[in-house]
Design an enzyme around this catalytic site. Structure first.
Site, mmCIF file in Angstrom:
data_model
loop_
_atom_site.group_PDB
_atom_site.id
_atom_site.type_symbol
_atom_site.label_atom_id
_atom_site.label_comp_id
_atom_site.label_asym_id
_atom_site.label_seq_id
_atom_site.Cartn_x
_atom_site.Cartn_y
_atom_site.Cartn_z
ATOM 1 N N HIS A 94 16.938 -15.509 -7.234
ATOM 2 C CA HIS A 94 16.661 -16.890 -6.852
ATOM 3 C C HIS A 94 15.161 -17.132 -6.850
ATOM 4 O O HIS A 94 14.383 -16.320 -6.329
ATOM 5 C CB HIS A 94 17.260 -17.196 -5.476
ATOM 6 C CG HIS A 94 18.744 -17.365 -5.494
ATOM 7 N ND1 HIS A 94 19.573 -16.929 -4.486
ATOM 8 C CD2 HIS A 94 19.552 -17.930 -6.420
ATOM 9 C CE1 HIS A 94 20.822 -17.224 -4.783
ATOM 10 N NE2 HIS A 94 20.835 -17.822 -5.949
ATOM 11 N N GLU B 168 20.089 -9.592 2.462
ATOM 12 C CA GLU B 168 19.280 -10.770 2.766
ATOM 13 C C GLU B 168 18.135 -10.332 3.672
ATOM 14 O O GLU B 168 18.307 -10.134 4.872
ATOM 15 C CB GLU B 168 20.131 -11.835 3.442
ATOM 16 C CG GLU B 168 21.304 -12.343 2.601
ATOM 17 C CD GLU B 168 20.862 -13.334 1.524
ATOM 18 O OE1 GLU B 168 19.668 -13.677 1.470
ATOM 19 O OE2 GLU B 168 21.735 -13.770 0.740
ATOM 20 N N HIS C 139 17.876 -10.299 -1.756
ATOM 21 C CA HIS C 139 17.647 -11.734 -1.584
ATOM 22 C C HIS C 139 16.922 -11.952 -0.256
ATOM 23 O O HIS C 139 16.611 -11.007 0.462
ATOM 24 C CB HIS C 139 18.984 -12.484 -1.573
ATOM 25 C CG HIS C 139 19.679 -12.511 -2.907
ATOM 26 N ND1 HIS C 139 19.780 -13.648 -3.679
ATOM 27 C CD2 HIS C 139 20.307 -11.533 -3.606
ATOM 28 C CE1 HIS C 139 20.436 -13.370 -4.790
ATOM 29 N NE2 HIS C 139 20.777 -12.093 -4.773
ATOM 30 N N GLU D 31 12.889 -16.993 -3.743
ATOM 31 C CA GLU D 31 12.968 -15.715 -3.029
ATOM 32 C C GLU D 31 12.069 -14.686 -3.710
ATOM 33 O O GLU D 31 12.362 -13.492 -3.737
ATOM 34 C CB GLU D 31 14.432 -15.263 -2.959
ATOM 35 C CG GLU D 31 15.303 -16.269 -2.189
ATOM 36 C CD GLU D 31 16.794 -15.966 -2.229
ATOM 37 O OE1 GLU D 31 17.163 -14.852 -2.642
ATOM 38 O OE2 GLU D 31 17.583 -16.854 -1.851
#
Length: 306
Positions: free
Chosen positions: A73, A276, A217, A76
């Site tokens: 992404h 994450e 991420h 990110e």
């Protein structure tokens, strides 16, 4: 921890960041890492929509193949230097013989790292439409809702969310998202693997026999380890160990499809993880880099231990 094993020596890391992290930073730091560590192998696995090289670094010489990727992404982008710093410290510990464990690990495994899957998006999220040719600019503004602030952009340069691109109940995810055209996020594309960045990652994964894979991420300090009950029994146990050493939370996720981790688990029935990193609102500020890395490094090392 890796850093503590290096501390006290006359060693300055190559990988760091100031006001952000762009493709040019990645290329410059990669070149310096190659110069400093001659055993580091760099492979081009494809090219982005705008023709940027999608680079994979290979370290270790063991029979077990492992994979990590980052910056899927666009906003990110902090995940790229996080992976590169981890790779750099592994190399330093091994070459300087600071850790017998790491030396042995890199004799047992070969680690394939793609630090920046979405280089066009990474630059767009930080520098706006100035990075694109003129014929792209009106489209990008439209796809971004007329805003010239692209800091919230997650997709690639064509407005496709690369983590909704993989053939793992892709149609279900497309229906769930209800995004029918290019956008800053959540558009799954016209078909699975329509984008060169996602396709390059899938082709690498099919070509190399990875025993487990991890996609980095931000944000939330969580570890997702399952997919529709297709994951092997050892996946949860490894996720729990990764959580224990990092303070992150291992989460059994539902209601999400078409991500890299989902496809890896579905296709190969092997452990796959989405991590994450950090907490806050994307893009996470560069000032958090050191604190995020402090918790993340032991998690990544536990992933390698398996």
């Amino acid at each position: 921890m890796l850093t503590s094993r290096i501390a006290g020596r006359d060693w300055r890391p190559v990988v760091g960041m100031c006001d952000g992290y762009r493709y040019a930073d990645f290329i410059a730091q990669s070149a310096e890492l190659m110069r400093r560590y001659p055993t580091l192998c760099r492979k081009c696995i494809g090219h982005s929509v705008l023709g940027k090289s999608l680079d994979c670094f290979v370290i270790g010489n063991g029979p077990e193949q492992l994979h990590m990727n980052g910056a899927v992404h666009a906003n990110e982008w902090i995940t790229t230097p996080l992976l590169l710093r981890f790779m750099e410290e592994l190399l330093e510990c091994s070459i300087a013989q600071l850790s017998e464990e790491i030396t042995c690990l890199l004799q047992r495994v070969t680690l394939w790292i793609v630090p920046m899957v979405n280089p066009d998006g990474v630059d767009l999220a930080q520098d706006g439409i100035g990075i694109a040719e003129r014929d792209w600019r009106s489209c990008l503004l439209e796809w971004n809702g007329g805003r010239d602030d692209f800091t919230g952009w997650k997709a690639n340069i064509r407005g496709v969310d690369l983590n909704d691109q993989f053939p793992a109940h892709w149609e279900t995810e497309r229906e769930r998202r209800q995004v029918t055209g290019p956008a800053s996020q959540d558009y799954s594309g016209a078909e699975p693997l329509s984008e060169p960045e996602a396709r390059a990652l899938a082709e690498l994964t099919e070509r190399v026999d990875f025993s487990r894979a991890l996609s980095l991420h931000t944000q939330g300090r969580e570890i997702y380890w399952n997919y529709r009950d297709h994951e092997p029994p050892q996946a949860e146990e490894l996720a729990d160990r990764m959580a224990a050493v990092s303070g992150y939370r291992a989460v059994k996720l539902s209601g999400s499809d078409a991500g890299y981790k989902d496809w890896f688990i579905l296709k190969f029935r092997r452990p796959g993880f989405t991590v994450e990193a950090g907490e806050g609102k994307n893009p996470l500020p560069p000032e958090q880099f050191a604190s995020i890395y402090e918790d993340l490094a032991p998690l990544l090392l536990e992933f390698i231990r398996g």
